[in-house]
Design an enzyme around this catalytic site. Structure first.
Site, PDB file in Angstrom:
ATOM      1  N   HIS A   1     -11.521  -5.049   8.772  1.00 54.28           N
ATOM      2  CA  HIS A   1     -12.168  -4.981   7.462  1.00 54.28           C
ATOM      3  C   HIS A   1     -13.408  -4.095   7.518  1.00 54.28           C
ATOM      4  O   HIS A   1     -14.278  -4.209   6.678  1.00 54.28           O
ATOM      5  CB  HIS A   1     -12.580  -6.375   6.980  1.00 54.28           C
ATOM      6  CG  HIS A   1     -11.418  -7.232   6.581  1.00 54.28           C
ATOM      7  ND1 HIS A   1     -10.602  -7.845   7.496  1.00 54.28           N
ATOM      8  CD2 HIS A   1     -10.924  -7.571   5.358  1.00 54.28           C
ATOM      9  CE1 HIS A   1      -9.662  -8.549   6.855  1.00 54.28           C
ATOM     10  NE2 HIS A   1      -9.825  -8.383   5.562  1.00 54.28           N
TER      11      HIS A   1
ATOM     12  N   PHE B   1      -6.519  -1.004   5.197  1.00 58.09           N
ATOM     13  CA  PHE B   1      -5.121  -1.205   4.807  1.00 58.09           C
ATOM     14  C   PHE B   1      -4.469   0.088   4.314  1.00 58.09           C
ATOM     15  O   PHE B   1      -3.259   0.137   4.125  1.00 58.09           O
ATOM     16  CB  PHE B   1      -5.022  -2.305   3.748  1.00 58.09           C
ATOM     17  CG  PHE B   1      -5.676  -3.585   4.184  1.00 58.09           C
ATOM     18  CD1 PHE B   1      -5.614  -3.993   5.515  1.00 58.09           C
ATOM     19  CD2 PHE B   1      -6.381  -4.367   3.292  1.00 58.09           C
ATOM     20  CE1 PHE B   1      -6.233  -5.153   5.934  1.00 58.09           C
ATOM     21  CE2 PHE B   1      -7.014  -5.535   3.712  1.00 58.09           C
ATOM     22  CZ  PHE B   1      -6.931  -5.929   5.025  1.00 58.09           C
TER      23      PHE B   1
ATOM     24  N   PHE C   1      -9.212  -2.772   1.167  1.00 60.65           N
ATOM     25  CA  PHE C   1     -10.065  -2.311   2.265  1.00 60.65           C
ATOM     26  C   PHE C   1      -9.444  -1.014   2.780  1.00 60.65           C
ATOM     27  O   PHE C   1      -8.218  -0.899   2.842  1.00 60.65           O
ATOM     28  CB  PHE C   1     -10.114  -3.347   3.406  1.00 60.65           C
ATOM     29  CG  PHE C   1     -10.932  -4.556   3.090  1.00 60.65           C
ATOM     30  CD1 PHE C   1     -12.242  -4.663   3.543  1.00 60.65           C
ATOM     31  CD2 PHE C   1     -10.406  -5.578   2.321  1.00 60.65           C
ATOM     32  CE1 PHE C   1     -13.003  -5.792   3.242  1.00 60.65           C
ATOM     33  CE2 PHE C   1     -11.167  -6.699   2.010  1.00 60.65           C
ATOM     34  CZ  PHE C   1     -12.468  -6.815   2.474  1.00 60.65           C
TER      35      PHE C   1
ATOM     36  N   GLU D   1       0.810  -1.221   0.000  1.00 55.71           N
ATOM     37  CA  GLU D   1       0.000   0.000   0.000  1.00 55.71           C
ATOM     38  C   GLU D   1       0.842   1.270   0.000  1.00 55.71           C
ATOM     39  O   GLU D   1       0.477   2.265  -0.621  1.00 55.71           O
ATOM     40  CB  GLU D   1      -0.960   0.005   1.201  1.00 55.71           C
ATOM     41  CG  GLU D   1      -2.185  -0.880   1.028  1.00 55.71           C
ATOM     42  CD  GLU D   1      -1.898  -2.332   1.349  1.00 55.71           C
ATOM     43  OE1 GLU D   1      -0.771  -2.641   1.790  1.00 55.71           O
ATOM     44  OE2 GLU D   1      -2.804  -3.166   1.154  1.00 55.71           O
TER      45      GLU D   1
END
Lengths: 323, 394, 331
Positions: A124, A83, A80, A57
């Site tokens: 999440h 992250f 998500f 990321e």
């Protein structure tokens, strides 16, 4: 059209209309088409412009920054929003600081699937707007409707500042509406809108919470003869202060509801705004509703009790109306 | 016993799925967790497993059907048993589509507490409810409304409160203020000025003075000055001769302006304007006449030549034929001199031993009692009367 | 061995960088500078060798000891002086200072302080060039990012290097293993035998050279840049050298042991000796190069000193380029 389909349509049109646009993220290329299928079919239609990334990321975001500074309009899909915390540094310290430091805009769009679903658990389901919006230089938007999912994504790409685009996962498939982008009207990216008019109190919400707010307003109207106005912030950073204060000026009472954690964030900002600039409109103290101050629990029973819903808003409204 | 086979939660976001095919036919025995039916979401092909041991007694969703999460695909049961009313299956913990179960009310519990990880021992906020005896509570909005609408706190006792505990709401004020029409702006300005002035202790002294000599004298002066002009001049000279009423008050401080500036009341349309004439003590009667005519003309045309500060003013209420009145000094003024209409009166003339006709007016002097006392007011009004009775000294 | 013109060019860049660093450190000592001053003493050969390989259209993300590379790529002493002195006229306008300067439009990226963070943006520029069809096969624009033995251990750096390898971009990671991450020795920052071994893990070409030897730096960095231009994918260049100063002017580097000091020479002194011994330059030519460097740096400092500081009252306090989001709409 479903919320997710509106996002996919916007992405397809952006890729078709603007050669500067490309999409970068995990698992987004065909045949898989993304964890939520937002990019399904796009890599086939636009070869080489919908690119799978490694699970990185931070570098995905850094790469987007470099491409944007070189003239592109990158869209990064984080699988998500949770992250994106890994990309915090590139988002806030780099993308957010470039314009002020260098005078050059950094137009990246970070697509962040946000919000809770039962069984999603602590990692999440989170809402990132509080930590993203604290930093100068970032725009944070949270569409709640099918039309907004479509238009605000296009507006986010048109915006020359880095934009965090919060897509609510529950709305992806559960929200469906008649929508024809050729005829629909839409306000500018930073404008809050009144989703439902009312006289007795204002409920401010954004993202998935807008639907709880409108459902609560319907119950208040039918069961309690209370007329609630619902303001959908759409853009939580910067805030459309004008629309919030105008609604408060009409109603004198305000509830600010969010799925996010309770400390700080847009609910606190709106409460501070009305205390500072809307004091003379207040008939009662502003009321904030937010998630509980714990990580988001996995079990659906606990999850359901973790964040405010229609019922919590109705209850707060009934109490507020008595003030 | 029948157990429903329900469409399971199919990932974080999928709300529905399409039935592809049944792997087991009705009447066949099945084991718990045996794969029964294939369903397709937008994301993937999944299988749904049997919720219990038994026989597949019923298929209610056929290939191609689209079912939402939580909806019934079919039933597993004992074919020999009596068909009993379907008991609702325990919700699969992954269901998102099922309607939420009713929950007990949860007072306040989702309001941010500001204390991390602690929902129990928080400091209780003041009740949102209006308690008894709180009728006097005014919300910030109501306070702002009161200020904006020009209402006084005393006006609020005339307003019926319809809010919690009889509190006055903004709507109550709107209703109260819905009566009648708004005052014209000039009327509102006069009302505000008079209200402010009226907050002071005011007192009035009076005397009468013959005006035959003035009325004769004015024929000899260029412009034929009016009684108002003579009164202005007399007031200016009276103030200048050491009267404490030449001072202005600023809180607990007294200031003596360097010049004697006086205001003239001019009736216009809906209200009264009070233009100021500067250095009245330095203007002779002809110049003062011109100055007064000038400001009156301008005021009647809606223009203020000079709306600045002054120390006193003259009101010639006599033009209405009145014989007595107590005008209110303007805010910041220490006195106002009032003139009545001239009246014929008999006066004993000891020289001719006859009753002669003389014309007299009443002088009234209303003063700010904080600045000085009745004796000072008496000395000032007597001096003014003296000047008016001997106009050649003006 | 590289041609002598290139060697002289590198030498001039190294002298100019050393002169500039020393002058900035002196300005700091004179209390004319807010914040820190960082110098690249001992790293000029590696950095300069990279800077002079670059051409317009390339991208360079220098770090804190890259004055030589910056000058080699075209940064002017005036931009350095203006930024270090916080002048409104500089590229950062007093909003950022010291080594955090650059110009995105000129391919000289203004670093953020977070180590490893500038590699991915360089890769993003290179990907952009590919997506827009601007790259000429066989003669690609390249990107260089600088890092040290400390920054090599950030997640950001690993993520970026891996993406560069996956996308096979013409990216060169220039690693100055200067023995210390601030004060921490290499045995506490990595455990592999040599940092160049990581090339295998990333799946990129690895190069190693003596960072105190300017000719070795020219040859090695030159080969890496040529390979990247030719389309052979990312290149990892690791040079062994010693930081001949503290982390910043505030650090006396007293923690550097004598035996470590004795193992590393000064790249500038050694390069000068070698150029004179080989007859490439004579003492007079070297003196002239030094004088010219001093003249340039002094002129830049004098000009920057005379220029205006930013003012809070007239500062445009906007972190967003779109001030009014209410009216931002797609066409």
């Amino acid at each position: 059209m479903k919320y997710l389909e509106a996002i996919r349509l916007a992405l397809a049109e952006l890729l078709a209309d603007d050669q500067r646009v490309f999409i970068y993220g995990q698992d987004i290329a065909g045949p898989f088409g993304g964890a939520f299928k937002a990019t399904k079919g796009l890599s086939e239609r636009f070869p080489g412009r919908v690119l799978n990334s490694p699970i990185s990321e931070d570098a995905m975001t850094g790469l987007a920054i470099g491409a944007a500074m070189d003239g592109m309009r990158p869209i990064v899909e984080y699988q998500f929003a949770d992250f994106a915390s890994v990309a915090f540094n590139q988002l806030v310290n780099h993308a957010g600081s470039i314009f002020y430091r260098t005078g050059r805009p950094c137009p990246i769009v970070a697509r962040l699937p946000v919000g809770g679903t039962p069984g999603g658990g602590p990692f999440h389901c989170q809402m990132p707007e509080t930590w993203l919006s604290n930093h100068p230089g970032l725009v944070v938007v949270a569409p709640a409707t099918v039309a907004d999912a479509y238009f605000m994504l296009k507006d986010a790409v048109a915006c020359r500042d880095p934009v965090a685009f919060l897509e609510h996962k529950y709305l992806y498939y559960h929200l469906e509406a008649e929508f024809d982008p050729r005829v629909a009207e839409h306000p500018g990216l930073g404008r809050a809108v009144v989703r439902r008019q009312g006289d007795d109190l204002t409920i401010v919400a954004y993202s998935g919470m807008v639907h709880h707010a409108t459902a609560a307003a319907a119950v208040l109207e039918s069961d309690h003869n209370i007329s609630a106005e619902v303001v959908d912030l759409r853009c939580v950073r910067p805030l459309d202060e004008e629309t919030i204060l105008a609604s408060l000026a009409r109603t004198g009472r305000i509830i600010i509801a969010s799925e996010g954690f309770p400390f700080g964030g847009p609910t606190a900002e709106v409460a501070a705004l009305v205390a500072e600039k809307g004091f003379a409109y207040l008939d009662a103290p502003p009321v904030r509703l937010a998630a509980r101050d714990t990580p988001i629990p996995f079990h659906p029973e606990l999850f359901a009790e973790h964040h405010p819903d229609d019922q919590a808003i109705v209850q707060a409204a009934l109490e507020l109306a008595k003030y | 016993m029948r157990v429903a086979i329900r469409m399971p939660q199919l990932g974080e976001a999928a709300a529905e799925a399409t039935v592809v095919s049944w792997l087991v036919q009705p009447g066949q025995a099945v084991k718990a967790e045996q794969e029964l039916v294939e369903v397709q979401t937008e994301k993937s092909l999944l299988t749904v497993a049997a919720p219990a041991d038994g026989v597949l007694v019923e298929i209610s969703a056929k290939p191609g059907d689209v079912l939402k999460v939580g909806e019934v695909l079919g039933h597993v049961g004992d074919p020999a048993a009596q068909a009993a009313p379907a008991t609702p299956a325990l919700a699969n913990v992954h269901d998102v589509g099922a309607p939420p179960k009713p929950r007990a009310p949860r007072p306040n519990q989702l309001r941010p507490s500001g204390r991390s990880g602690d929902d129990g021992g928080r400091i209780a906020p003041p009740s949102l409810m209006a308690g008894s005896g709180e009728r006097s509570f005014l919300s910030p909005r109501v306070r702002a409304k009161v200020a904006e609408s020009g209402l006084k706190t005393s006006d609020l006792s005339f307003i019926t409160g319809t809010g919690a505990g009889g509190r006055i709401t903004a709507a109550d004020i709107d209703r109260y203020l819905a009566h009648g029409e708004p005052m014209p702006p000039i009327r509102q300005a006069v009302a505000a000025a008079m209200t402010r002035s009226w907050t002071r202790p005011l007192a009035t002294v009076a005397t009468s003075v013959q005006v035959d000599s003035v009325l004769a004298h004015r024929r000899t002066v260029a412009g034929r000055p009016s009684l108002t002009v003579y009164a202005l001049r007399a007031l200016a000279l009276g103030l200048k001769a050491g009267s404490p009423f030449a001072k202005r008050l600023y809180g607990n401080r007294m200031h003596t302006p360097g010049t004697i500036d006086l205001a003239v009341a001019v009736e216009v349309g809906d209200g009264v304007l009070t233009p100021v004439i500067r250095k009245v003590d330095e203007l002779g009667l002809p110049e003062l006449t011109t100055a007064v005519e000038d400001v009156i003309e301008k005021a009647r045309a809606g223009k203020m030549a000079d709306a600045g500060e002054a120390v006193a003013s003259v009101s010639n209420y006599g033009v209405f034929g009145l014989t007595w009145a107590t005008p209110i000094p303007l805010p910041g003024h220490s006195v106002i001199l009032g003139l009545s209409a001239p009246q014929n009166q008999p006066e004993w003339n000891p020289a001719t031993k006859t009753w002669d006709r003389v014309r007299r007016i009443e002088l009234t002097l209303t003063f700010d009692h904080r600045i000085a006392d009745g004796g000072d007011a008496a000395r000032l009004i007597n001096r003014i009367a003296e000047f008016i009775s001997k106009p050649e000294r003006l | 061995m590289s041609d002598n013109a290139e060697r002289i060019r590198l030498f001039k860049v190294m002298v100019l960088a050393r002169t500039c660093d020393d002058r900035m450190a002196k300005l700091k000592a004179q209390n004319e500078v807010a914040g820190s001053v960082f110098v690249g003493r001992g790293q000029e050969a590696l950095s300069g060798a990279a800077g002079i390989q670059l051409r317009p259209g390339d991208v360079f993300a220098p770090l804190i000891r890259d004055q030589a590379g910056r000058f080699g790529y075209g940064e002017t002493p005036l931009d350095v002086a203006r930024t270090v002195l916080g002048r409104r006229t500089g590229p950062m306008r007093g909003r950022d200072g010291n080594v955090h300067r650059g110009d995105w439009g000129a391919g000289l990226l203004p670093m953020i302080s977070h180590l490893g963070a500038m590699a991915a943006p360089v890769i993003g520029v290179l990907l952009s060039r590919r997506l827009t069809g601007k790259q000429k096969p066989g003669d690609l624009s390249v990107g260089i990012a600088s890092i040290g033995d400390g920054g090599m251990n950030t997640g950001a750096l690993h993520e970026a290097m891996n993406i560069a390898a996956v996308e096979r971009l013409p990216f060169i990671l220039l690693v100055a293993d200067n023995q210390f991450a601030y004060s921490t020795t290499s045995d506490r920052t990595y455990a592999c035998k040599h940092l160049v071994d990581r090339a295998i893990g990333y799946g990129v070409a690895g190069h190693r050279c003596d960072g105190t030897d300017a000719d070795a730096c020219l040859a090695t960095v030159g080969a890496a840049v040529a390979a990247a231009r030719a389309g052979k994918g990312p290149q990892l260049v690791v040079a062994d050298l010693l930081r001949l100063a503290g982390h910043g002017t505030h650090d006396d580097a007293s923690y550097v042991p004598e035996d470590v000091k004795s193992r590393f020479g000064d790249c500038l002194q050694m390069f000068e000796r070698s150029l004179i011994q080989q007859g490439v330059l004579d003492a007079a030519a070297v003196a002239a190069i030094r004088d010219e460097a001093r003249r340039q740096i002094e002129a830049a400092v004098e000009q920057a000193r005379a220029e205006p500081q930013p003012e809070a009252a007239t500062e445009d306090w906007s972190a967003r380029c779109e001030r009014d989001l209410v009216h931002v709409r797609s066409a």
